[in-house]
Scaffold this motif. Structure first.
Motif, PDB file in Angstrom:
ATOM      1  N   THR A   1       0.847  -1.025   0.037  1.00  0.00           N
ATOM      2  CA  THR A   1      -0.045   0.030   0.003  1.00  0.00           C
ATOM      3  C   THR A   1       0.797   1.072   0.185  1.00  0.00           C
ATOM      4  O   THR A   1       1.754   0.995   0.415  1.00  0.00           O
ATOM      5  N   PHE A   2       0.289   2.455  -0.389  1.00  0.00           N
ATOM      6  CA  PHE A   2       1.093   3.713  -0.323  1.00  0.00           C
ATOM      7  C   PHE A   2       0.757   4.442   0.686  1.00  0.00           C
ATOM      8  O   PHE A   2      -0.636   4.537   1.209  1.00  0.00           O
ATOM      9  N   TYR A   3       1.546   5.173   1.034  1.00  0.00           N
ATOM     10  CA  TYR A   3       1.254   6.262   2.343  1.00  0.00           C
ATOM     11  C   TYR A   3       1.628   7.534   1.852  1.00  0.00           C
ATOM     12  O   TYR A   3       2.621   7.913   1.302  1.00  0.00           O
ATOM     13  N   HIS A   4       0.725   8.507   1.794  1.00  0.00           N
ATOM     14  CA  HIS A   4       1.062   9.867   1.446  1.00  0.00           C
ATOM     15  C   HIS A   4       1.489  10.726   2.734  1.00  0.00           C
ATOM     16  O   HIS A   4       0.750  10.878   3.654  1.00  0.00           O
ATOM     17  N   ASP A   5       2.695  11.319   2.867  1.00  0.00           N
ATOM     18  CA  ASP A   5       3.402  11.902   3.867  1.00  0.00           C
ATOM     19  C   ASP A   5       2.839  13.405   3.529  1.00  0.00           C
ATOM     20  O   ASP A   5       3.306  14.113   2.602  1.00  0.00           O
TER      21      ASP A   5
END
Length: 559
Positions: free
Chosen positions: A198-202
């Motif tokens: 999954t991708f996490y947007h910081d």
């Protein structure tokens, strides 16, 4: 569009580079970030976990419905709806529904593994079918299907125009065009058996960070007070989530992934077994090589000083002994600080249709029998012809030869290396014997290739600042594609199933733990007055005991 710049940030910038270990999790299959929380499926216990990615504080959201989630794999969250796969079906429910009243989206003929949502489309992966199917979210009608890139159990997620796929057997993450399924590039993961992504947007850095979950069997020593002796070797399941850092170089057809700053030492302990006297001896050792995936920061001597020379463009350490006898005792070698990454090349047979000519001197160096390859024996000649058949494309020929050798050899270690004709007839070989057979078949088909190596760091990427010692040395090979260059290929680790299918994780790829020595020159050799001593005159193994050690210092992003 995939940029050729770094898509991930340095480990120090996000969550302090911490590996996320959800408390009480047994086997994590499927992860998703939503509203700055990490959601993970523990399919062994049936838990839907909500994890704070900074503190690792973990909650079980489905406390009263955990039985319904046992065996669940894929996970996706969109518009406050939780989507998951279980056996042959895809379900969804409201994320904030405490009763988790699930509705069936679709039931398929083959077992399904992963699920991803993009606007009005639902993507579903199936290892059994070998496809990623796309369904209309409103009516569950199939729109199209894409070929799955690997052979293992695959989980999926979507970011923009890209479909990202993790594969348990391939130890890889693939970036595909979401509409066509065309592979843009792939990445080797630093750990085996990736089970979700999954991708996490910081929001602070405005960067997207790719996280991957893993499930492995970890060996450990158990203290059993009821047994005698009380220490037992057992295995336990290890599961965790770790960021996958990477950089893609489209012009050079390769991508780098998680790397490590490693201190490597190679030392010989002089302890001759037989009476001997050698005067004016030069003991030459290859030094670590500078490559696309390996950066040498510094090298320094251990025990005795050495002078450094360049042979065929490669660095070699030279130790000099005025007199060496059976009574001589000392240690000597080198210590190197190197940075190593995973590398995976992305080339297709179409890229190899119209190639330039091979350099003129390569034929005499890389197409001849210069290492007891038994290329003149009937069994090797016949195998070289059978392996490629009528294939003319260079990359397909290489792939066919690899699979041919895998079909006919099984892995086994012996105290010595036999020639390729004997290994092929016996049907069992070590890494060196796999390499020998592959070299012979490649060269008889006019494919330039060479042996490379020399050691692998124990693959304990999370163990830092503790000396690690490999049990064996290791060799693999490189083949040459004109206009592209030398590409790596592991000799035997992909031969995991009798008769296949075989993964391609190390076909044109190397994991971070490979340490590359100077290429095209022997790793070690003895010389007197410019003349190389052969094994019949004196054996290095009878003169000294080698000591190899790796210490992983820190994780490194390929920025």
């Amino acid at each position: 569009m995939i940029s050729d710049t770094l898509l991930s940030v340095s480990p120090q910038q996000q969550f302090n580079g911490a590996t996320i270990r959800p408390i009480a999790a047994s086997e994590i299959h499927g992860i998703a970030f939503y509203n700055n929380k990490l959601y993970a499926l523990d399919n062994r216990n049936g838990y839907l976990l909500e994890v704070d990615p900074i503190t690792h504080n973990t909650k079980v959201l489905n406390s009263n419905h955990w039985e319904d989630f046992i065996g669940v794999t894929g996970l996706a969250i969109a518009d406050n709806k939780l989507w998951f796969t279980s056996r042959y079906s895809v379900y969804y429910c409201n994320l904030d529904d405490p009763d988790f009243k699930c509705e069936l989206f679709i039931r398929l003929a083959d077992r399904v593994n992963g699920v991803a949502i993009w606007e009005s489309s639902v993507y579903v992966s199936s290892q059994k079918a070998g496809t990623i199917s796309v369904f209309d979210r409103q009516n569950a009608k199939e729109i199209t299907h894409l070929d799955a890139p690997g052979i293992g159990i695959e989980n999926i997620t979507i970011k923009g125009e890209d479909l990202w796929v993790s594969d348990t057997l391939e130890q890889s993450v693939y970036c595909l065009d979401r509409a066509t399924g065309r592979q843009k590039f792939s990445l080797l993961t630093p750990f085996e058996c990736p089970t979700g992504l999954t991708f996490y947007h910081d929001p602070e850095t405005d960067q997207d960070i790719l996280y991957v979950s893993y499930v492995n069997n970890e060996p450990y020593i158990r203290d059993n007070p009821n047994a005698d002796p009380n220490h037992e070797l057992v295995y336990r399941i290890e599961t965790f989530i770790h960021p996958l850092y990477f950089r893609y170089y489209p012009q050079d057809h390769y991508a780098l992934s998680n790397g490590y700053l490693v201190e490597m030492t190679y030392v010989e302990e002089l302890a001759p077994l037989d009476p001997i006297e050698l005067k004016n001896l030069e003991w030459r050792m290859a030094l670590p090589a500078q490559t696309h995936r390996q950066k040498v920061h510094k090298v320094e001597p251990i025990g005795l000083p050495f002078t450094e020379i360049i042979e065929d463009g490669e660095r070699v350490a030279v130790f000099k002994f005025d007199t060496l006898t059976e009574h001589s005792r000392c240690i000597f070698g080198w210590k190197a600080l190197i940075e190593v990454w995973g590398i995976k090349y992305n080339l297709t047979p179409r890229d190899c249709e119209k190639l330039p000519e091979m350099p003129p001197d390569y034929g005499d160096r890389y197409l001849v029998d210069n290492d007891n390859l038994a290329m003149d024996t009937d069994i090797i000649k016949r195998a070289a012809a059978e392996a490629v058949g009528r294939e003319t494309n260079l990359l397909r020929k290489i792939y066919n030869i690899r699979n041919y050798v895998y079909d006919r050899l099984s892995y086994g270690i012996k105290p010595h290396i036999d020639t390729p004709d004997i290994a092929l007839r016996r049907g069992v070989g070590s890494c060196g014997e796999y390499v020998g057979v592959l070299l012979a078949l490649f060269r008889l088909n006019s494919i330039a290739c060479r042996t490379v190596g020399r050691y692998k760091c124990p693959a304990s990427a999370l163990v830092h600042n503790i000396p690690l010692k490999p049990d064996y040395n290791h060799v693999w090979l490189e083949f040459y594609i004109p206009g592209v260059g030398w590409l790596p290929m592991e000799s035997n680790p992909d031969d995991i199933y009798e008769g296949g299918p075989y993964p391609t994780r190390f076909f044109m790829g190397l994991a971070w733990y490979h340490a590359e020595m100077s290429k095209g020159v022997p790793f070690e050799r003895l010389m007197i007055d410019g003349v190389v001593l052969n094994k019949q005159q004196v054996s290095i193994g009878n003169l000294a005991i080698n000591h190899v050690q790796f210490t992983i210092l820190e994780e490194s992003s390929p920025s």
